[in-house]
Write a protein that holds these residues in place. Structure first.
Motif, short mmCIF file in Angstrom:
data_model
loop_
_atom_site.label_atom_id
_atom_site.label_comp_id
_atom_site.label_asym_id
_atom_site.label_seq_id
_atom_site.Cartn_x
_atom_site.Cartn_y
_atom_site.Cartn_z
N ARG A 137 -9.93 0.99 8.40
CA ARG A 137 -9.60 -0.45 8.83
C ARG A 137 -10.53 -1.14 9.64
NH1 ARG A 137 -3.45 0.69 8.79
NH2 ARG A 137 -2.57 -1.55 9.20
N LYS B 128 0.90 -1.13 -0.04
CA LYS B 128 -0.04 -0.12 0.00
C LYS B 128 0.87 1.09 -0.02
CE LYS B 128 -2.08 -1.26 3.87
NZ LYS B 128 -1.23 -2.51 4.09
N GLY B 129 1.82 1.35 0.92
CA GLY B 129 2.66 2.32 1.05
C GLY B 129 3.59 2.62 -0.12
N THR B 130 4.14 1.65 -0.92
CA THR B 130 4.75 1.67 -2.04
C THR B 130 3.97 2.25 -3.21
OG1 THR B 130 5.92 -0.28 -1.33
CG2 THR B 130 6.08 0.15 -3.70
N LEU C 57 2.78 -9.35 -8.45
CA LEU C 57 3.56 -9.31 -9.51
C LEU C 57 4.43 -8.17 -8.90
CD1 LEU C 57 0.70 -8.46 -11.81
CD2 LEU C 57 2.16 -10.45 -12.00
N ARG D 59 -0.45 -8.27 13.65
CA ARG D 59 -0.94 -7.37 12.68
C ARG D 59 -1.75 -8.34 11.55
NH1 ARG D 59 4.37 -5.08 10.65
NH2 ARG D 59 3.04 -3.75 9.24
N THR E 179 -1.85 6.61 7.78
CA THR E 179 -2.46 6.84 9.20
C THR E 179 -1.22 6.09 10.08
OG1 THR E 179 -3.87 4.74 8.89
CG2 THR E 179 -4.57 6.96 8.92
N TYR F 41 12.57 0.19 0.92
CA TYR F 41 13.20 -0.99 0.32
C TYR F 41 12.94 -2.49 0.98
CZ TYR F 41 16.08 2.97 -0.97
OH TYR F 41 16.49 4.28 -1.69
N GLY G 131 -2.00 -4.35 17.37
CA GLY G 131 -3.58 -4.18 17.16
C GLY G 131 -3.98 -2.87 16.53
N GLY H 150 -3.87 2.70 4.72
CA GLY H 150 -4.17 2.18 6.06
C GLY H 150 -5.09 2.73 6.70
N GLN I 97 13.95 -5.86 -3.08
CA GLN I 97 14.16 -4.49 -3.58
C GLN I 97 15.33 -4.05 -2.87
OE1 GLN I 97 10.00 -2.96 -3.45
NE2 GLN I 97 10.77 -2.05 -5.07
N ARG J 293 11.57 -5.39 4.97
CA ARG J 293 11.35 -4.17 4.72
C ARG J 293 12.43 -3.21 5.50
NH1 ARG J 293 5.61 -1.64 5.52
NH2 ARG J 293 5.91 -2.53 7.34
P1 AP5 Z 1 0.60 0.95 8.86
O1 AP5 Z 1 1.69 1.72 9.00
O2 AP5 Z 1 -0.46 1.23 8.04
O3 AP5 Z 1 0.93 -0.84 8.64
P2 AP5 Z 1 0.27 -2.11 7.52
O4 AP5 Z 1 -1.03 -1.71 7.20
O5 AP5 Z 1 0.31 -2.88 8.42
O6 AP5 Z 1 1.18 -1.94 6.36
P3 AP5 Z 1 2.62 -1.59 6.11
O7 AP5 Z 1 2.87 -0.44 6.09
O8 AP5 Z 1 3.30 -2.84 6.82
O9 AP5 Z 1 2.60 -2.38 4.52
P4 AP5 Z 1 2.39 -1.96 3.05
O10 AP5 Z 1 1.16 -2.21 2.60
O11 AP5 Z 1 2.15 -0.61 3.19
O12 AP5 Z 1 3.42 -2.18 2.36
P5 AP5 Z 1 4.80 -1.72 1.95
O13 AP5 Z 1 4.58 -0.90 0.47
O14 AP5 Z 1 5.57 -0.83 3.02
O15 AP5 Z 1 0.22 0.37 10.24
C1 AP5 Z 1 0.82 0.27 11.45
C2 AP5 Z 1 0.24 0.03 12.65
O16 AP5 Z 1 -0.39 1.67 12.85
C3 AP5 Z 1 -1.05 -0.58 12.56
O17 AP5 Z 1 -0.80 -2.25 13.16
C4 AP5 Z 1 -2.04 -0.33 13.82
O18 AP5 Z 1 -1.53 -0.35 15.08
C5 AP5 Z 1 -1.85 1.37 13.47
N1 AP5 Z 1 -2.74 1.95 12.40
C6 AP5 Z 1 -2.58 2.38 11.15
N2 AP5 Z 1 -3.75 2.81 10.65
C7 AP5 Z 1 -4.66 2.45 11.59
C8 AP5 Z 1 -6.18 2.66 11.42
N3 AP5 Z 1 -6.80 3.25 10.54
N4 AP5 Z 1 -6.82 2.16 12.58
C9 AP5 Z 1 -6.31 1.69 13.55
N5 AP5 Z 1 -4.74 1.59 13.81
C10 AP5 Z 1 -4.14 2.02 12.76
O19 AP5 Z 1 5.66 -2.79 1.24
C11 AP5 Z 1 6.05 -3.84 2.08
C12 AP5 Z 1 7.62 -4.50 1.66
O20 AP5 Z 1 7.29 -5.17 0.59
C13 AP5 Z 1 8.51 -3.48 1.38
O21 AP5 Z 1 9.89 -3.78 1.53
C14 AP5 Z 1 8.44 -3.22 -0.13
O22 AP5 Z 1 9.77 -2.86 -0.77
C15 AP5 Z 1 7.92 -4.79 -0.85
N6 AP5 Z 1 6.96 -4.59 -1.70
C16 AP5 Z 1 6.08 -4.05 -1.86
N7 AP5 Z 1 5.60 -4.17 -3.16
C17 AP5 Z 1 6.03 -5.18 -3.52
C18 AP5 Z 1 6.13 -5.89 -4.91
N8 AP5 Z 1 5.12 -5.74 -5.73
N9 AP5 Z 1 6.84 -6.99 -5.07
C19 AP5 Z 1 7.76 -7.07 -4.16
N10 AP5 Z 1 8.38 -6.33 -2.94
C20 AP5 Z 1 7.24 -5.42 -2.78
#
Ligand code: AP5
Length: 242
Positions: free
Chosen positions: A106, A31-33, A221, A193, A49, A159, A75, A103, A164, A149
């Motif tokens: 949720r 999502k962040g990427t 992909l 999580r 968020t 990264y 959580g 994010g 990557q 990550r």
């Molecule tokens: P948050 O920061 O939102 O974390 P998350 O949802 O767990 O998502 P991530 O940031 O871990 O993953 P992402 O999907 O963004 O993946 P990314 O692009 O980084 O939330 C953290 C915490 O905050 C929650 O646990 C909660 O406690 C709280 N919170 C936040 N929002 C909330 C809400 N609305 N309500 C309540 N609590 C909340 O990529 C991950 C990795 O994969 C990277 O290394 C990247 O390089 C790699 N990657 C990405 N895409 C690919 C691809 N296509 N192929 C290969 N590698 C890839």
């Protein structure tokens, strides 16, 4: 995302009205990427968020003090705190043409609140429904993505040591800062999580499917392919007025 992905994906479209975009998907789905790629292409803000909460933790605000133990345990931060935080962010002038929610929502309560909030927000003078992109990734990919990550604390680039890697180990390609690992990217927290996602967030895919708003993406992909599909969805939705 590699430093040049957004550039290869096309030049910024800074004048288009894009509207609200919601990125759904489990932790590590990308999502962040993808939010960063949309933000660069359309010059609208990524509203992560998780990032806002982590900033509050670093600054030691009251919100940060309340959120920190919840995040460390994998959580979800209570809805009342999240809604106040997001409401304040949506009022910022940079969100006038559109924004990307990374994010959020949720929980069912957050999704219902956001539907109501959209009734009083206009983009370029008109109301717009959200474009919802659901990034699906196989379970065994997620663990590698999260444990591998690393991110740049200066410019936010993401990264992955396995998938990557930066050109020089542990160093940001674009600004040279040492990369950091998130505290909640430890295996025991990751499993919590993922459970929180399955219980509270996955049902939102059906919530938005019932509204006919969900675009499905194969997040397994390679990043560049996922980005190309993401940008195509946003482009066509913005052109159609969502
Ligand atoms: P948050 O920061 O939102 O974390 P998350 O949802 O767990 O998502 P991530 O940031 O871990 O993953 P992402 O999907 O963004 O993946 P990314 O692009 O980084 O939330 C953290 C915490 O905050 C929650 O646990 C909660 O406690 C709280 N919170 C936040 N929002 C909330 C809400 N609305 N309500 C309540 N609590 C909340 O990529 C991950 C990795 O994969 C990277 O290394 C990247 O390089 C790699 N990657 C990405 N895409 C690919 C691809 N296509 N192929 C290969 N590698 C890839």
């Amino acid at each position: 995302m590699p430093a040049d992905t957004a550039t290869r994906a096309g030049s910024p479209k800074a004048t288009a009205v894009v509207g609200p975009i919601i990125l759904l998907g489990p932790p590590g789905a990308g999502k962040g990427t993808q939010a960063k790629a949309i933000a660069r292409r359309f010059e609208i803000p990524q509203i992560s968020t998780g990032d806002i909460l982590r900033e509050n933790v670093v600054r030691g605000t009251e919100l940060g003090r309340k959120a920190d133990p919840v995040m460390k345990a994998g959580g979800l931060v209570p809805d009342d705190l999240m809604l106040a935080m997001v409401a304040a962010r949506l009022k910022q002038p940079d969100a006038a043409r559109g924004f990307i929610l990374d994010g959020f929502p949720r929980t069912d309560g957050q999704a219902q609140w956001f539907d109501q909030a959209l009734e009083s927000i206009t983009f370029g003078g008109r109301r717009m429904a959200p474009v919802v992109i659901n990034i699906r990734v196989s379970y065994n990919q997620l663990l590698q993505r999260l444990t591998g990550r690393r991110s740049c604390p200066v410019d936010g680039r993401i990264y992955n040591v396995y998938l990557q890697p930066p050109q020089q180990e542990g160093i940001c390609d674009s600004c040279g800062a040492p990369l950091v690992q998130r505290k909640d990217d430890k295996e025991e927290v990751i499993s919590e999580r993922l459970k929180s996602y399955e219980r509270q967030t996955q049902p939102l895919v059906d919530y938005y499917r019932r509204q006919g708003r969900v675009h499905e993406l194969n997040g397994d992909l390679p990043v560049d392919q996922v980005t190309a599909e993401t940008l195509a969805i946003v482009e066509s939705s913005a052109a159609a007025g969502a």
